[in-house]
Scaffold this active site. Structure first.
Site, mmCIF file in Angstrom:
data_model
loop_
_atom_site.group_PDB
_atom_site.id
_atom_site.type_symbol
_atom_site.label_atom_id
_atom_site.label_comp_id
_atom_site.label_asym_id
_atom_site.label_seq_id
_atom_site.Cartn_x
_atom_site.Cartn_y
_atom_site.Cartn_z
ATOM 1 C CE LYS A 47 94.478 3.288 -5.583
ATOM 2 N NZ LYS A 47 95.483 2.321 -5.965
ATOM 3 C CE LYS A 51 99.423 9.091 -6.121
ATOM 4 N NZ LYS A 51 100.286 7.969 -6.055
ATOM 5 C CE LYS A 57 102.246 3.979 -12.564
ATOM 6 N NZ LYS A 57 101.809 3.201 -11.407
HETATM 7 P P1 ATP Z 1 98.620 5.472 -9.330
HETATM 8 O O1 ATP Z 1 99.037 6.810 -9.814
HETATM 9 O O2 ATP Z 1 98.067 4.599 -10.405
HETATM 10 O O3 ATP Z 1 97.814 5.520 -8.090
HETATM 11 P P2 ATP Z 1 101.244 5.360 -8.371
HETATM 12 O O4 ATP Z 1 102.009 5.950 -9.513
HETATM 13 O O5 ATP Z 1 101.013 6.154 -7.165
HETATM 14 O O6 ATP Z 1 99.916 4.735 -8.938
HETATM 15 P P3 ATP Z 1 103.259 3.351 -8.155
HETATM 16 O O7 ATP Z 1 103.528 3.183 -9.593
HETATM 17 O O8 ATP Z 1 103.221 2.087 -7.414
HETATM 18 O O9 ATP Z 1 101.896 4.029 -7.854
HETATM 19 O O10 ATP Z 1 104.301 4.340 -7.515
HETATM 20 C C1 ATP Z 1 105.689 4.098 -7.623
HETATM 21 C C2 ATP Z 1 106.453 5.112 -6.828
HETATM 22 O O11 ATP Z 1 106.245 6.431 -7.330
HETATM 23 C C3 ATP Z 1 106.081 5.165 -5.341
HETATM 24 O O12 ATP Z 1 107.267 5.269 -4.582
HETATM 25 C C4 ATP Z 1 105.270 6.420 -5.212
HETATM 26 O O13 ATP Z 1 105.376 6.988 -3.921
HETATM 27 C C5 ATP Z 1 105.936 7.309 -6.246
HETATM 28 N N1 ATP Z 1 105.002 8.322 -6.738
HETATM 29 C C6 ATP Z 1 103.855 8.105 -7.407
HETATM 30 N N2 ATP Z 1 103.256 9.263 -7.738
HETATM 31 C C7 ATP Z 1 104.040 10.254 -7.241
HETATM 32 C C8 ATP Z 1 103.966 11.683 -7.251
HETATM 33 N N3 ATP Z 1 102.959 12.306 -7.823
HETATM 34 N N4 ATP Z 1 104.969 12.386 -6.658
HETATM 35 C C9 ATP Z 1 106.025 11.751 -6.092
HETATM 36 N N5 ATP Z 1 106.147 10.403 -6.039
HETATM 37 C C10 ATP Z 1 105.183 9.659 -6.603
#
Ligand code: ATP
Ligand code: LTN
Length: 347
Positions: free
Chosen positions: A115, A211, A214
């Site tokens: 980040k 990955k 969002k």
């Molecule tokens: P950002 O994408 O903004 O960095 P994020 O989506 O990773 O945020 P959270 O909303 O806190 O962050 O994630 C919620 C859950 O979703 C966590 O358990 C995370 O591990 C899971 N997650 C997020 N993105 C993925 C992905 N691409 N594949 C699988 N699991 C995911």
């Protein structure tokens, strides 16, 4: 819910609409755990302000996240859905834990390094004229994993279902629990990460080495749970693949492997089994079927979501009850912790 059941806790940040990465890697698995566990689902707004944001968006996203949770099958009658800032104790425990966390450990965390990679320091003298996104390296970004450890330990969670990207944060949390227990006597469960086999790492549709996120600036990279069916189809049909057109799971083919993984996570089959059904077919077939599948699965989520968003009062009542349940447990843990670290009882 009963006090003797294992405690499951997990959280998501209200940093934008939830994605199919969040759904397949996290929420879908949580919904299966409601019956036999004491479940806590947090919406971590304190974490969400570690990155650039606007207050009105945060407010909107937080309520929308509650509705998306429920629409995905998290039944508020069988679990506690709460907002992190509604429960006092998260930041208080985080402070205590921060005093037991070596600075170097936080600076070495992968997410912190990722980040802050594009940080534009004032003393940056590079001659590169390319505009760079300016990242404000605030202390909250560094403290992020400590606050996350507090989220988990405050409820003495036994198991924490997360996507694979959170493994390192969970490891830090486990270390902190062990360190505290050793220093002050047994207090915390050492939580186990629960990482589902399928869907644990859904990758970007445009750059399958990253990955699906969002907060990706390329909107075609991410499928949001609330995307219009036409948009879903367009994003899947334009997903990056390769020129060989053979449908198989392979490290050399991250694009098609990702599509197979998404297919497999939605249908609970192994990716290899899905690949076998496409023997002799082309990428267009796979993409078109996948679009049908994703649209069919998300349509019911979207219908339920739209209903829920019409009833803000109901959503607020879910959060009120969720916070009350969470606060009870949080107070209990915090009281114990404060006593052990040597703080005087409140008079
Ligand atoms: P950002 O994408 O903004 O960095 P994020 O989506 O990773 O945020 P959270 O909303 O806190 O962050 O994630 C919620 C859950 O979703 C966590 O358990 C995370 O591990 C899971 N997650 C997020 N993105 C993925 C992905 N691409 N594949 C699988 N699991 C995911
Ligand atoms: N860092 C997590 C979100 C998160 C979390 C938690 C997950 C904050 N606190 C506690 C599980 C348990 C992420 O997915 N980005």
């Amino acid at each position: 819910m009963s006090d003797t059941q294992p405690v499951i806790l997990t959280c998501a940040q209200p940093t934008g609409g939830l994605t199919i990465g969040n759904y397949l890697g996290a929420i879908k698995n949580w919904a299966d755990m409601l019956e036999s566990n004491n479940c806590f689902f947090g919406i971590v707004d304190l974490h969400a302000i570690t990155v650039d944001y606007t207050p009105a968006e945060l407010r909107k996203n937080t309520l929308s996240c509650v509705a998306q949770y429920i629409a995905c099958g998290l039944d508020p009658k069988k679990s506690n859905i709460f907002v992190q800032s509604h429960v006092t104790g998260h930041t208080e425990l985080a402070w205590v834990l921060s005093c037991m966390t070596p600075l170097g450990e936080l600076q070495r965390m992968t997410q912190f390094k990722d980040k802050t990679k594009n940080a534009n320091n004032d003393d940056d003298t590079s001659s590169n004229d390319e505009p760079q996104s300016k990242i404000f390296v605030n202390s909250g970004l560094l403290m992020y994993p400590v606050l996350m450890a507090a989220d988990i330990l405050l409820y003495n969670a036994n198991s924490v279902p997360v996507g694979a990207d959170q493994k390192q944060h969970l490891e830090l949390c486990r270390n902190l629990a062990q360190r505290f227990n050793q220093k002050y006597s047994d207090t915390f469960n050492v939580p186990e990460p629960y990482i589902a086999k399928q869907g644990q790492r859904i990758m970007s549709l445009q750059d399958p080495s990253r990955k699906m996120s969002k907060s990706d600036v390329n909107l075609n990279a991410t499928i949001f749970l609330l995307d219009d069916p036409k948009v879903i189809r367009k994003k899947i049909m334009s997903a990056v693949t390769d020129s060989s057109a053979v449908i198989e799971i392979s490290e050399d083919k991250p694009g098609v492997t990702n599509l197979l993984n998404i297919y497999s996570a939605f249908t609970n089959q192994s990716p290899e089994a899905v690949a076998a059904t496409y023997d002799g077919k082309g990428y267009g077939d796979l993409k078109s079927d996948l679009a049908d599948l994703v649209i069919a699965q998300l349509t019911s989520v979207q219908e339920r979501y739209n209903e829920l968003m019409k009833d803000t009062q109901y959503l607020e009542s879910v959060l009120k009850e969720g916070a009350e349940g969470a606060q009870k447990l949080a107070f209990k843990t915090l009281r114990k912790v404060y006593k052990k670290v040597g703080f005087l009882n409140r008079f």
